[in-house]
Scaffold this active site. Structure first.
Site, mmCIF file in Angstrom:
data_model
loop_
_atom_site.group_PDB
_atom_site.id
_atom_site.type_symbol
_atom_site.label_atom_id
_atom_site.label_comp_id
_atom_site.label_asym_id
_atom_site.label_seq_id
_atom_site.Cartn_x
_atom_site.Cartn_y
_atom_site.Cartn_z
ATOM 1 N NE ARG A 1 -13.843 2.522 8.775
ATOM 2 C CZ ARG A 1 -14.013 1.897 9.936
ATOM 3 N NH1 ARG A 1 -13.238 1.045 10.293
ATOM 4 N NH2 ARG A 1 -15.289 2.223 10.751
ATOM 5 N N GLY B 1 -22.375 10.538 15.363
ATOM 6 C CA GLY B 1 -23.530 9.925 15.513
ATOM 7 C C GLY B 1 -24.890 10.718 14.870
ATOM 8 C CB CYS C 1 -2.726 19.459 -16.346
ATOM 9 S SG CYS C 1 -1.282 18.872 -16.605
ATOM 10 C CD GLU D 1 -3.547 13.873 -19.726
ATOM 11 O OE1 GLU D 1 -4.127 14.791 -19.840
ATOM 12 O OE2 GLU D 1 -3.041 13.389 -18.614
ATOM 13 C CG LEU E 1 -24.623 10.733 10.605
ATOM 14 C CD1 LEU E 1 -25.212 9.456 10.945
ATOM 15 C CD2 LEU E 1 -23.975 10.861 9.175
ATOM 16 C CB ALA F 1 -25.877 0.351 9.667
ATOM 17 C CD GLU G 1 -18.019 4.951 9.695
ATOM 18 O OE1 GLU G 1 -18.200 4.398 11.031
ATOM 19 O OE2 GLU G 1 -17.180 4.539 8.974
ATOM 20 N NE ARG H 1 -10.527 -3.169 13.528
ATOM 21 C CZ ARG H 1 -11.376 -2.130 13.386
ATOM 22 N NH1 ARG H 1 -10.794 -0.993 13.332
ATOM 23 N NH2 ARG H 1 -12.564 -2.453 13.690
ATOM 24 C CG HIS I 1 -0.849 14.597 -14.641
ATOM 25 N ND1 HIS I 1 -1.411 15.843 -14.721
ATOM 26 C CD2 HIS I 1 -0.509 14.289 -13.474
ATOM 27 C CE1 HIS I 1 -1.177 16.370 -13.779
ATOM 28 N NE2 HIS I 1 -0.714 15.616 -12.721
#
Length: 355
Positions: free
Chosen positions: A191, A293, A83, A56, A297, A162, A291, A214, A54
């Site tokens: 991504r 359709g 932690c 620290e 969404l 978009a 993403e 890609r 971690h």
């Protein structure tokens, strides 16, 4: 407590360090830390990868041999409460106590019930000066996905689409490209940040997307495909190539060509986005991008199953087609990418994000 400008500057350094681990910590939080003695930074570190040391511990290890003696009585800044429990690594709170650090400044209390407040109290019990809440809003923003994963039992859900200038996202039965090349490059970089990416049946059939990274330099997310009645052709990329895909379906005899496709069956009566999202969480995926359709969404928006939206507003005109979804939230960021306006909208309010 009133924090100084130096305190704020040091915590911002912690935030910057924390962000360097964003692609690799998986379900763990992004955390950064620095160690200060006599006004000088003598060590710094961040949580670099899931299962690794971690922040620290990295900060303590980074202190050069000639400065090791300075750790005693020093001041450590950390973006998240150290932690308390032992998991893949020993408790950081014990390492801080053992190092004889005199003061600890924390931005945000840990939402994980195994730690939340316990480390703060333990540090105080050992006579260490503890201050909590420095740049807290920014600190919380840094661990949003960790908070959602810990507290809400869901992956951190990012909606992305978009839209044209006249607010269409496409046309029925026709693939339409809206965002420019630079925005597409940014999407591929996004991504790298996420664990999984989800689409519905119609998007998979019409666009035949690969959903891989890609154009960036990092990993590709796991693909999540909703194919309730096995309508997607087996030859489409998500069912035939060598990238990992999770398919959710009610079809009992589902078949795919790809070697990296895993099938998750749901009974018809249990088919719901909520069930699917909880399954994705249980599989250990912390950040999910949806993403599309439009149907998928809109369902996420209606059911309040989203935490952030990334909307690419282009200057193209379609004139008719599939209308963009409507949502409301707090704009937490916006940018212009070669003419495309990108809006980042949050659905996490102060009441929801209570630690």
């Amino acid at each position: 407590m009133d924090f100084s400008k130096d305190d704020e500057r040091r915590m911002r350094r912690c935030f910057h360090l924390a962000s360097l681990g964003s692609y690799h910590v998986k379900t763990n939080p992004q955390v950064g830390s620095i160690i200060v003695k006599d006004g000088q930074i003598i060590g710094e570190g961040y949580h670099q990868k899931y299962g690794g040391p971690h922040a620290e511990i990295e900060a303590l290890r980074s202190v050069s041999p000639e400065h090791t003696a300075l750790i005693d009585g020093s001041h450590i800044y950390v973006s998240l409460e150290p932690c308390y429990h032992e998991g893949k690594t020993p408790p950081c709170v014990d390492a801080i106590i053992k190092a004889k650090i005199a003061a600890v400044t924390i931005s945000v209390k840990d939402p994980n019930p195994k730690t939340s407040g316990k480390s703060i109290q333990k540090l105080k019990d050992h006579g260490i000066d503890v201050h909590v809440g420095l740049l807290e809003a920014a600190g919380k923003s840094l661990i949003e996905s960790f908070f959602v994963h810990q507290k809400l039992g869901l992956p951190f859900i990012i909606l992305k689409w978009a839209q044209s200038k006249d607010r269409y996202i496409g046309k029925p039965d026709e693939q339409v490209w809206l965002s420019n090349e630079q925005s597409k490059l940014l999407v591929h970089r996004w991504r790298e940040e996420i664990d999984a990416i989800m689409i519905g049946t119609n998007t998979a059939i019409l666009d035949n997307p690969k959903l891989t990274n890609r154009r960036g330099h990092g990993r590709s997310p796991v693909r999540v495909v909703l194919d309730r009645y096995q309508k997607i052709p087996k030859t489409h990329h998500v069912l035939s190539d060598d990238h990992e895909t999770l398919v959710y379906t009610t079809h009992e005899d589902y078949r795919a060509q790809g070697k990296c496709v895993s099938i998750h069956h749901l009974p018809e009566e249990d088919w719901s986005i909520s069930h699917i999202l909880k399954s994705i969480h249980q599989l250990g995926y912390a950040k999910l991008m949806v993403e599309g359709g439009k149907k998928l969404l809109s369902h996420c928006i209606k059911e309040q199953l989203w935490h952030e939206a990334r909307i690419i507003q282009t200057d193209k005109i379609i004139g008719e087609g599939i209308k963009a979804p409507n949502l409301s939230g707090k704009i937490k960021g916006e940018m212009n990418v070669s003419g495309d306006n990108i809006f980042i909208i949050s659905n996490l309010n102060n009441k929801t994000f209570l630690i």
